[in-house]
Scaffold this active site. Sequence first.
Site, mmCIF file in Angstrom:
data_model
loop_
_atom_site.group_PDB
_atom_site.id
_atom_site.type_symbol
_atom_site.label_atom_id
_atom_site.label_comp_id
_atom_site.label_asym_id
_atom_site.label_seq_id
_atom_site.Cartn_x
_atom_site.Cartn_y
_atom_site.Cartn_z
ATOM 1 N N ALA A 138 93.272 56.849 86.699
ATOM 2 C CA ALA A 138 94.556 57.048 86.032
ATOM 3 C C ALA A 138 94.734 56.052 84.882
ATOM 4 O O ALA A 138 94.144 54.970 84.871
ATOM 5 C CB ALA A 138 95.692 56.892 87.042
ATOM 6 N N ARG A 182 88.326 62.501 91.190
ATOM 7 C CA ARG A 182 88.016 63.894 91.551
ATOM 8 C C ARG A 182 86.854 64.418 90.719
ATOM 9 O O ARG A 182 86.035 65.195 91.198
ATOM 10 C CB ARG A 182 89.248 64.769 91.336
ATOM 11 C CG ARG A 182 90.363 64.566 92.365
ATOM 12 C CD ARG A 182 91.545 65.440 92.035
ATOM 13 N NE ARG A 182 92.062 65.159 90.702
ATOM 14 C CZ ARG A 182 92.811 65.998 89.990
ATOM 15 N NH1 ARG A 182 93.098 67.188 90.478
ATOM 16 N NH2 ARG A 182 93.263 65.651 88.802
ATOM 17 N N TYR A 242 86.342 59.918 96.997
ATOM 18 C CA TYR A 242 87.202 58.877 97.564
ATOM 19 C C TYR A 242 86.676 58.428 98.918
ATOM 20 O O TYR A 242 86.675 57.231 99.244
ATOM 21 C CB TYR A 242 88.638 59.395 97.719
ATOM 22 C CG TYR A 242 89.318 59.813 96.440
ATOM 23 C CD1 TYR A 242 88.969 59.268 95.209
ATOM 24 C CD2 TYR A 242 90.343 60.763 96.468
ATOM 25 C CE1 TYR A 242 89.613 59.658 94.040
ATOM 26 C CE2 TYR A 242 90.994 61.163 95.310
ATOM 27 C CZ TYR A 242 90.616 60.601 94.104
ATOM 28 O OH TYR A 242 91.246 60.998 92.960
ATOM 29 N N LEU A 273 97.122 57.222 92.498
ATOM 30 C CA LEU A 273 97.168 58.685 92.523
ATOM 31 C C LEU A 273 98.607 59.193 92.390
ATOM 32 O O LEU A 273 99.566 58.412 92.483
ATOM 33 C CB LEU A 273 96.562 59.181 93.841
ATOM 34 C CG LEU A 273 95.099 58.803 94.084
ATOM 35 C CD1 LEU A 273 94.702 59.135 95.521
ATOM 36 C CD2 LEU A 273 94.189 59.532 93.093
ATOM 37 N N HIS A 288 99.804 59.564 97.861
ATOM 38 C CA HIS A 288 99.797 58.151 98.256
ATOM 39 C C HIS A 288 99.654 57.974 99.766
ATOM 40 O O HIS A 288 98.843 57.173 100.231
ATOM 41 C CB HIS A 288 101.071 57.460 97.774
ATOM 42 C CG HIS A 288 101.090 57.219 96.303
ATOM 43 N ND1 HIS A 288 102.164 56.637 95.658
ATOM 44 C CD2 HIS A 288 100.168 57.470 95.340
ATOM 45 C CE1 HIS A 288 101.902 56.540 94.365
ATOM 46 N NE2 HIS A 288 100.702 57.054 94.142
ATOM 47 N N LYS A 319 103.700 52.390 93.364
ATOM 48 C CA LYS A 319 105.010 52.874 93.763
ATOM 49 C C LYS A 319 105.198 54.282 93.191
ATOM 50 O O LYS A 319 104.622 54.604 92.145
ATOM 51 C CB LYS A 319 106.110 51.904 93.332
ATOM 52 C CG LYS A 319 106.124 51.588 91.830
ATOM 53 C CD LYS A 319 106.921 52.617 91.077
ATOM 54 C CE LYS A 319 106.711 52.555 89.613
ATOM 55 N NZ LYS A 319 106.913 53.849 88.962
ATOM 56 N N ARG A 349 103.951 64.255 86.239
ATOM 57 C CA ARG A 349 105.355 64.021 86.576
ATOM 58 C C ARG A 349 106.202 65.278 86.453
ATOM 59 O O ARG A 349 107.352 65.290 86.885
ATOM 60 C CB ARG A 349 105.905 62.891 85.691
ATOM 61 C CG ARG A 349 105.423 61.521 86.152
ATOM 62 C CD ARG A 349 105.687 60.444 85.144
ATOM 63 N NE ARG A 349 104.768 60.523 84.007
ATOM 64 C CZ ARG A 349 104.651 59.577 83.073
ATOM 65 N NH1 ARG A 349 105.398 58.485 83.155
ATOM 66 N NH2 ARG A 349 103.787 59.716 82.090
ATOM 67 N N ASP A 387 109.557 58.090 89.558
ATOM 68 C CA ASP A 387 108.760 57.400 88.546
ATOM 69 C C ASP A 387 109.603 56.292 87.918
ATOM 70 O O ASP A 387 109.746 55.216 88.490
ATOM 71 C CB ASP A 387 108.269 58.412 87.512
ATOM 72 C CG ASP A 387 107.321 57.815 86.508
ATOM 73 O OD1 ASP A 387 107.559 57.968 85.305
ATOM 74 O OD2 ASP A 387 106.343 57.152 86.914
#
Length: 318
Positions: A9, A34, A55, A71, A76, A94, A162, A174
């Site tokens: 990310a 991925r 993973y 992620l 999460h 978070k 998002r 977020d």
Amino acid sequence: MRIGVLGAARIVKSALIDPARTVDGVEVVAIAARDEDRARRYAARHGIGHVHPSYQALLADPVVNAVYIPLPAALHAPWTIAAIEAGKHVLCEKPFASNTAAAERVAEAAASSDSVVMEAYHSHHHPLQARLREIIASGELGRITSARATFCAPVPPGRDIRWDLALGGGGLLDVGYYPVRQLRDLFGPAPEVTGARAWERGGVDRLVTATLRFESGVEGRIVSSIWSRHLIGATLEVTGTDGRMRVSWPYHPQIRGRIRVRGRHGNRVEAADRRSTYAFQLEAFRDGDDRGTGPAEAVAQMRTLDAIYTAAGMSARP
């Protein structure tokens, strides 16, 4: 501490790779994504020594003793639990999970292990937060009556995760996480949500406002936006019977954070420490210091976020 990363990310560079270069005793040693080719490109660009094909393979690597999970929110909980079961320490971005029930499952897994499990609420570890508490406790603002915290960032509708409800999308999980957590940390862990309103797009909240009532009598207001007329800004304003405190960029004070106080002792401006919140966070993770960002605090935060969704007529994120 030898950290493996689950996911390539954008946040990984600022939240982990850059601070790891300045924090002793920490090394980012592996990554998985991925798309293995994407992971290889990311590793080459940022000097990460090993790329795993999945993973699961990264979690099985005995060299890796800690993982960072950036992620999407809906992923999460399952991957944090998988990492705990693999015997790794975990720093999970978070929000800790996409809803309270999932966060509680993670907390249960953490409680039955010897792993350090931290939610990556990086702002908590910056000295600015302690300074805000000092100013409020000093009494120079008098009795605190109200507070308003906002975070608005432009995320145009499109392919960004998002905007994907299934992945835990929406502004409240977020950018909205920050103003809610800011007020909870300053004025009490379990406020009553007395009102909330959400503006949606495809079931995803683009703008949320909410009112929180704290046991001390403080009335808090939050604004969370990923797409509204107010495109960008992050502020905190605390009002008391004898003064007012305004804070710019309270969640990322290393950018251009300022505390402006008008109180019993006159007016002043204080500049925030320019060291990154993420560097302070990484030091805490390395030292196993999860005070304030452990599973219990993460679950309490999710309860408030879910209560805001409910008050706004929406359901908790899947």
